[in-house]
Design an enzyme around this catalytic site. Structure first.
Site, PDB file in Angstrom:
ATOM      1  N   ASN A  44       0.691  -1.146  -0.109  1.00 44.35           N
ATOM      2  CA  ASN A  44      -0.174   0.245   0.049  1.00 44.35           C
ATOM      3  C   ASN A  44       1.085   1.207   0.016  1.00 44.35           C
ATOM      4  O   ASN A  44       2.009   1.150   0.472  1.00 44.35           O
ATOM      5  CB  ASN A  44      -1.047  -0.121   1.110  1.00 44.35           C
ATOM      6  N   CYS A  85      -4.966  -7.269  -3.755  1.00 42.65           N
ATOM      7  CA  CYS A  85      -5.610  -6.988  -2.239  1.00 42.65           C
ATOM      8  C   CYS A  85      -6.464  -8.184  -1.779  1.00 42.65           C
ATOM      9  O   CYS A  85      -6.852  -9.015  -2.916  1.00 42.65           O
ATOM     10  CB  CYS A  85      -6.143  -5.660  -2.249  1.00 42.65           C
ATOM     11  N   HIS A  86      -6.663  -8.425  -0.820  1.00 45.02           N
ATOM     12  CA  HIS A  86      -7.719  -9.420  -0.114  1.00 45.02           C
ATOM     13  C   HIS A  86      -9.048  -8.872   0.404  1.00 45.02           C
ATOM     14  O   HIS A  86      -9.838  -9.470   0.963  1.00 45.02           O
ATOM     15  CB  HIS A  86      -7.096 -10.332   0.962  1.00 45.02           C
ATOM     16  N   HIS A  88      -9.838  -0.727  -1.996  1.00 47.16           N
ATOM     17  CA  HIS A  88     -10.447  -0.239  -0.800  1.00 47.16           C
ATOM     18  C   HIS A  88     -11.614   0.626  -0.987  1.00 47.16           C
ATOM     19  O   HIS A  88     -12.302   1.022   0.119  1.00 47.16           O
ATOM     20  CB  HIS A  88      -9.369   0.575  -0.026  1.00 47.16           C
ATOM     21  N   TYR A  93     -12.217   7.052   3.987  1.00 50.51           N
ATOM     22  CA  TYR A  93     -12.128   7.317   2.725  1.00 50.51           C
ATOM     23  C   TYR A  93     -13.214   8.255   2.330  1.00 50.51           C
ATOM     24  O   TYR A  93     -13.548   8.932   1.261  1.00 50.51           O
ATOM     25  CB  TYR A  93     -12.497   6.221   1.718  1.00 50.51           C
TER      26      TYR A  93
END
Length: 490
Positions: A150, A171-172, A201, A258
């Site tokens: 990241n 990513c997971h 994300h 975010y």
């Protein structure tokens, strides 16, 4: 199958490197390979190499493991390069959390956007470009760069656009969100299908189907609110689901930073988070978790080394994409996953230059994305705000333009909801000065930033945040783990 080489940069991320290693070795065709580990820390390299050597020895595998602090040597002839670096380590990361708090910006993670994520990108991108240079010059021709580090979108953007290397970001978050949906709907293996699309994300479950039947917003809301755990831990995500009509892949804590709406007023933060685990919104939660994990591993290393002697077949393969991508590319067995790539029309209502996360299929011919996906308008608007911040942040990192860096932070949704322009300008100066040794592209701007800070007029405060927890000692962690075992045993 001919042997090949896999290089792991940042292999001192010991738990994650071990997971990638055992995942890849769970594929029989991928066992006769060389793993070249590289990291700045000789100490961490020695620990992880001893663990991986133990796995190879105990399972009588043909796998070779090498370790070196010479990155270029590790990359020589590598077909796949996996990056899980954290430039600046926990020292710089602590500043990513601490300094914005002085200006009222409360972050749970701070590794994607927001003030912390943007500065994290400034530290990473010059190093990512160094990786790419080495890959172009000494790796196997056509080598693939798998980026786990990241800020995912910024790092991947820099590697593709400026590093000129075949790169995919992994990513997971999608997998974890899908597991939650499967649980609330009572879905068994193979019964749940879904399409997630957006940016890293900030990816959205735009289509969810249970045994072929489409599951709508109302059904998801009811199922989440009826769940005894998720109804408490995912309050913010459930609220976004109610308003946007789709579920976000990202954790409650991640998502909260975010957006401009949920973490801007200190007295309201507790309404939207849950303190049962850091990932649900704790102030600086991931920093605390990372610090405790590092300390715990150092203490428990002998036990981890002993456990490495387990038979490989008793170790469950994780849901991380890397091993499945390698399996598909090397054997032709098709894998469907969600990948971070340059958009170029994959998502119709996001910018072409954005790094998006969306479904794709992998086989011997490469990663083939599903094109033509259109996000719901609110999801697209939210993603575009972040893409604009990411673009400015990448350009600032490439050029060393501190004014553009300040504009990127100013345009961040959460920072912009909290800070005035004067506060942003001073905050960025303070962060750049504190992290100067990891920011070579800003060397020309450091003295001027120090001068501005010397005559600073913006008031700050020493604030720990709305929901901070102290780092636990090894003894406290051990006691809590033992208590958890007793509870599980009934």
């Amino acid at each position: 199958m001919a042997s090949f080489k896999i290089a792991i940069i940042g292999a001192g991320s010991i738990g994650f490197t071990k997971k990638l290693f055992t995942d890849i070795l769970s594929v029989p065709e991928l066992r006769d390979v060389e793993f070249a580990l590289t990291d700045l820390s000789e100490h961490n390299l020695a620990m992880i190499k001893s663990i991986l050597d133990r796995i190879v020895e105990a399972n009588e595998l043909p796998t070779r493991v090498t370790a070196t602090t010479d990155r270029r040597k590790a990359l020589e002839g590598a077909r796949y390069i996996i990056s899980c670096v954290r430039v600046g380590g926990l020292e710089a990361y602590a500043d990513d959390i601490r300094i914005p708090l002085k200006y009222g910006v409360d972050q749970c993670v701070g590794d994607t956007i927001c003030a912390g994520g943007i500065l994290y990108g400034q530290r990473n991108i010059p190093v990512i470009l160094d990786f790419c240079k080495d890959i172009r010059e000494v790796a196997e021709p056509g080598a693939k760069f798998l980026n786990y580090a990241n800020p995912m979108a910024m790092n991947t953007w820099a590697a593709i656009e400026y590093g000129k290397v075949d790169t995919v970001g992994l990513c997971h978050g999608v997998q974890h969100g899908a597991e939650q949906i499967a649980e609330i709907l009572g879905a068994r293996d193979g019964e749940l299908d879904y399409i997630c699309s957006g940016i890293n994300h900030q990816t959205w479950f735009v289509d969810v189907r249970l045994n072929g039947r489409k599951v709508g917003k109302d059904e998801l809301v009811a199922a989440f609110e009826a769940h005894p755990v998720f109804s408490k831990q995912e309050k913010l995500r459930i609220d976004v689901l109610k308003r946007f009509g789709v579920y976000s892949t990202e954790s409650n804590g991640h998502l909260s930073e975010y957006l401009p709406w949920y973490r801007k007023r200190p007295d309201e933060i507790s309404r939207w988070i849950d303190m049962s685990d850091w990932i649900h919104g704790e102030t600086g939660g991931y920093l605390r978790y990372s610090t405790e994990t590092r300390n715990w591993f150092e203490t428990e290393y002998p036990r981890f080394l002993e456990e490495a002697g387990r038979p490989l077949e008793t170790i469950r393969r994780s849901n991380e994409h890397a091993s499945r991508i390698l399996e598909a590319l090397e054997t032709g067995r098709v894998y469907r996953g969600h990948f971070n790539v340059k958009n170029n029309g994959v998502i119709t209502n996001l910018p072409a230059d954005a790094i998006i996360e969306s479904p794709g299929f992998v086989d011997r011919f490469g990663i083939n994305m599903v094109a033509g996906i259109t996000l719901p308008e609110a999801c697209a608007a939210t993603c575009i705000s972040s893409v604009n911040v990411q673009r400015m942040s990448v350009h600032a990192a490439i050029t060393g333009d501190i004014d553009l860096l300040k504009l990127a932070v100013l345009h961040d949704p959460l920072v912009g909801a909290i800070c005035t322009p004067e506060e942003v300008w001073q905050m960025v100066d303070e962060m750049v000065v504190a992290q100067a040794k990891w920011l070579p592209q800003y060397a020309h701007a450091i003295d001027a930033a120090k001068e501005r800070l010397a005559r600073a007029t913006v008031a700050t405060r020493e604030w720990k945040g709305a929901a901070r927890r102290e780092v636990r000692s090894i003894e406290e962690i051990r006691a809590e783990k033992e208590a958890a075992k007793l509870r599980a045993a009934g």
